[in-house]
Design a protein around this motif. Structure first.
Motif, short mmCIF file in Angstrom:
data_model
loop_
_atom_site.label_atom_id
_atom_site.label_comp_id
_atom_site.label_asym_id
_atom_site.label_seq_id
_atom_site.Cartn_x
_atom_site.Cartn_y
_atom_site.Cartn_z
N THR A 225 0.86 -1.18 0.00
CA THR A 225 0.00 0.00 0.00
C THR A 225 0.90 1.23 0.00
OG1 THR A 225 -0.10 0.14 2.42
CG2 THR A 225 -1.75 -1.25 1.33
N GLY A 226 0.27 2.39 -0.09
CA GLY A 226 1.05 3.62 -0.12
C GLY A 226 1.90 3.80 1.12
N GLY A 227 1.39 3.31 2.27
CA GLY A 227 2.13 3.50 3.51
C GLY A 227 2.77 2.24 4.05
N GLY A 228 2.86 1.19 3.27
CA GLY A 228 3.44 -0.05 3.75
C GLY A 228 2.80 -1.25 3.09
N SER A 229 2.03 -2.01 3.88
CA SER A 229 1.35 -3.17 3.34
C SER A 229 0.11 -3.47 4.16
CB SER A 229 2.28 -4.40 3.33
OG SER A 229 2.64 -4.76 4.65
N ALA A 230 -0.79 -4.26 3.58
CA ALA A 230 -2.02 -4.66 4.25
C ALA A 230 -2.45 -6.00 3.67
CB ALA A 230 -3.11 -3.61 4.05
N TRP A 231 -3.34 -6.69 4.39
CA TRP A 231 -3.82 -8.00 3.96
C TRP A 231 -5.13 -7.86 3.18
CZ3 TRP A 231 -0.99 -12.29 4.19
CH2 TRP A 231 0.05 -12.37 5.13
N LEU A 232 -5.18 -8.51 2.03
CA LEU A 232 -6.43 -8.70 1.30
C LEU A 232 -6.83 -10.15 1.49
CD1 LEU A 232 -8.62 -7.68 -0.71
CD2 LEU A 232 -7.13 -8.53 -2.54
N VAL A 233 -8.01 -10.38 2.05
CA VAL A 233 -8.48 -11.73 2.35
C VAL A 233 -9.62 -12.08 1.40
CG1 VAL A 233 -9.47 -13.25 4.11
CG2 VAL A 233 -7.82 -11.46 4.78
N HIS A 234 -9.38 -13.07 0.55
CA HIS A 234 -10.45 -13.57 -0.32
C HIS A 234 -11.19 -14.64 0.47
CE1 HIS A 234 -12.81 -15.23 -3.51
NE2 HIS A 234 -12.23 -14.50 -4.45
N ALA A 235 -12.42 -14.35 0.86
CA ALA A 235 -13.18 -15.23 1.75
C ALA A 235 -14.09 -16.20 1.02
CB ALA A 235 -13.99 -14.38 2.74
N GLY A 236 -13.95 -16.30 -0.29
CA GLY A 236 -14.73 -17.28 -1.03
C GLY A 236 -16.22 -17.10 -0.82
N ASP A 237 -16.88 -18.19 -0.43
CA ASP A 237 -18.33 -18.17 -0.19
C ASP A 237 -18.67 -18.15 1.29
OD1 ASP A 237 -18.60 -18.25 -2.89
OD2 ASP A 237 -19.63 -20.17 -2.99
N ALA A 238 -17.72 -17.73 2.14
CA ALA A 238 -18.04 -17.60 3.55
C ALA A 238 -19.18 -16.62 3.74
CB ALA A 238 -16.82 -17.15 4.34
N TYR A 239 -19.24 -15.62 2.88
CA TYR A 239 -20.39 -14.71 2.83
C TYR A 239 -20.63 -14.37 1.36
CZ TYR A 239 -17.19 -10.71 2.18
OH TYR A 239 -16.25 -9.84 1.70
N PHE A 240 -21.84 -13.92 1.05
CA PHE A 240 -22.20 -13.59 -0.32
C PHE A 240 -22.36 -12.08 -0.55
CE2 PHE A 240 -24.40 -17.94 -1.02
CZ PHE A 240 -23.19 -18.49 -1.44
N TYR A 241 -22.53 -11.33 0.54
CA TYR A 241 -22.80 -9.89 0.40
C TYR A 241 -22.00 -9.13 1.46
CZ TYR A 241 -25.23 -5.47 1.22
OH TYR A 241 -25.50 -4.14 1.44
N VAL B 60 -12.75 -9.65 0.62
CA VAL B 60 -13.63 -9.75 -0.54
C VAL B 60 -14.23 -11.15 -0.55
CG1 VAL B 60 -12.31 -8.10 -1.91
CG2 VAL B 60 -11.82 -10.54 -2.13
N SER B 61 -15.37 -11.27 -1.23
CA SER B 61 -16.02 -12.58 -1.37
C SER B 61 -16.07 -12.93 -2.85
CB SER B 61 -17.42 -12.55 -0.76
OG SER B 61 -18.24 -11.62 -1.46
N ALA B 62 -16.66 -14.09 -3.15
CA ALA B 62 -16.61 -14.61 -4.51
C ALA B 62 -17.69 -14.05 -5.43
CB ALA B 62 -16.69 -16.14 -4.48
N HIS B 63 -18.85 -13.66 -4.90
CA HIS B 63 -19.98 -13.42 -5.79
C HIS B 63 -20.66 -12.06 -5.67
CE1 HIS B 63 -19.55 -17.52 -7.00
NE2 HIS B 63 -19.86 -17.99 -5.81
N ASP B 64 -20.28 -11.24 -4.70
CA ASP B 64 -20.92 -9.94 -4.50
C ASP B 64 -20.53 -9.00 -5.64
OD1 ASP B 64 -21.52 -7.31 -3.73
OD2 ASP B 64 -21.23 -7.74 -1.60
N PRO B 65 -21.46 -8.62 -6.52
CA PRO B 65 -21.09 -7.78 -7.67
C PRO B 65 -20.77 -6.35 -7.29
CG PRO B 65 -23.47 -8.11 -7.63
CD PRO B 65 -22.90 -8.98 -6.55
#
Length: 281
Positions: A195-211, A261-266
């Motif tokens: 990130t601009g100030g270092g780093s951060a985690w992006l977690v892809h949570a699949g279908d743990a939630y949809f929205y 982020v999740s898998a299906h939320d548009p």
């Protein structure tokens, strides 16, 4: 570490949640995949969406009932392999695929990367390839992928989650996070990104939630269609909800260090594409 957000399979349109401001509009559900450029391990694809073989033979590869319900567009230009090529890479540059689980809308593209190592939880591999269920489609792994499976018993505690592991042959900035409930061996995939100030985690949570509203406070309630779908497919609702609670707490506790982020939320996918117009984070 560069991350591209890809939609690898548009599906039936979803009505937005209650939205007093009128900011949301109906959108097709997506198959939100990540393509991660690493310095030492080539390309890593998180999820695969639908593949070219699904486009060519949807009845056999996906099944008539699923096609009638999900209404996938099956545009060859949305397949991960075509999008990888448009970014200037060859399919063989994808050396690793990480899947959150093995439902058919997450695995159709596996055959487009036959030389890639496929990372997943051993409980999910067992559920799909040994126990079996009509929600799993063995045609998607008939090409005999190079599976690499992981047991939660071998992992460590990370941000409140147990059994978290680094993946064989991948840098420590990519982690497999057990997140069962939607399926027996469902996982999230965490990627540490600059990130601009270092780093951060992006977690892809699949279908743990949809929205997104399930994990972020202050958003409208979940659309009824997503609620009904989750109830029809989840294997352990209390466990899934506990994991969703932890994701929600992480976002509240560390908003500058964690995104999910999740898998299906548009609408969630659209936000990330708007923030990264060149398909990267």
């Amino acid at each position: 570490m560069r991350i591209h957000h890809l939609n690898c399979g548009s599906m039936r349109e979803v009505a937005p949640p209650s939205d007093p401001d009128g900011a949301l509009r109906p959108l097709p559900a997506v198959c939100h995949c990540l393509l991660v450029e690493t310095d030492s391990a080539g390309l890593v694809l998180v999820e695969t969406g639908y593949g070219t073989l699904d486009v060519r033979d949807p009845q056999r590869r996906l099944g008539p009932d699923f096609l009638a319900w999900a209404q996938p567009v099956l545009d060859p230009e949305e397949t991960a392999v075509r999008q990888v090529q448009r970014l200037g890479y060859a399919p063989d540059d994808v050396r690793h695929v990480v899947v959150t689980h093995l439902h058919r809308d997450h695995t159709g593209g596996l055959a487009d990367f036959p030389h890639a190592r496929v990372h997943l939880h051993e409980a999910e591999h067992h559920a799909a390839t040994v126990v079996g269920h009509d929600r799993y489609l063995s045609a998607h792994w008939a090409h005999d992928p190079h599976w690499l499976t992981y047991s939660g018993a071998d992992g460590e505690r990370w941000l409140g989650f147990d059994g978290v592991q680094q993946l064989a042959g991948l840098p420590p900035e990519i982690l497999l996070v057990p997140l069962a409930g939607h399926t027996p061996g469902h996982v999230a995939v965490a990627v540490r990104r600059p990130t601009g100030g270092g780093s951060a985690w992006l977690v892809h949570a699949g279908d743990a939630y949809f929205y997104r509203g399930e994990v972020q406070a202050g958003l409208p309630p979940t659309p009824p269609a997503f609620d009904a779908l989750q109830a029809s497919v989840e294997t352990d609702r209390p466990l899934r909800l506990r994991n969703v609670d932890r994701l929600r707490a992480l976002l509240a506790e560390q908003p500058d260090q964690i995104d999910v982020v999740s898998a299906h939320d548009p609408w969630e996918f659209a936000r990330h594409r708007q923030e990264a117009p060149a398909s990267s984070v």
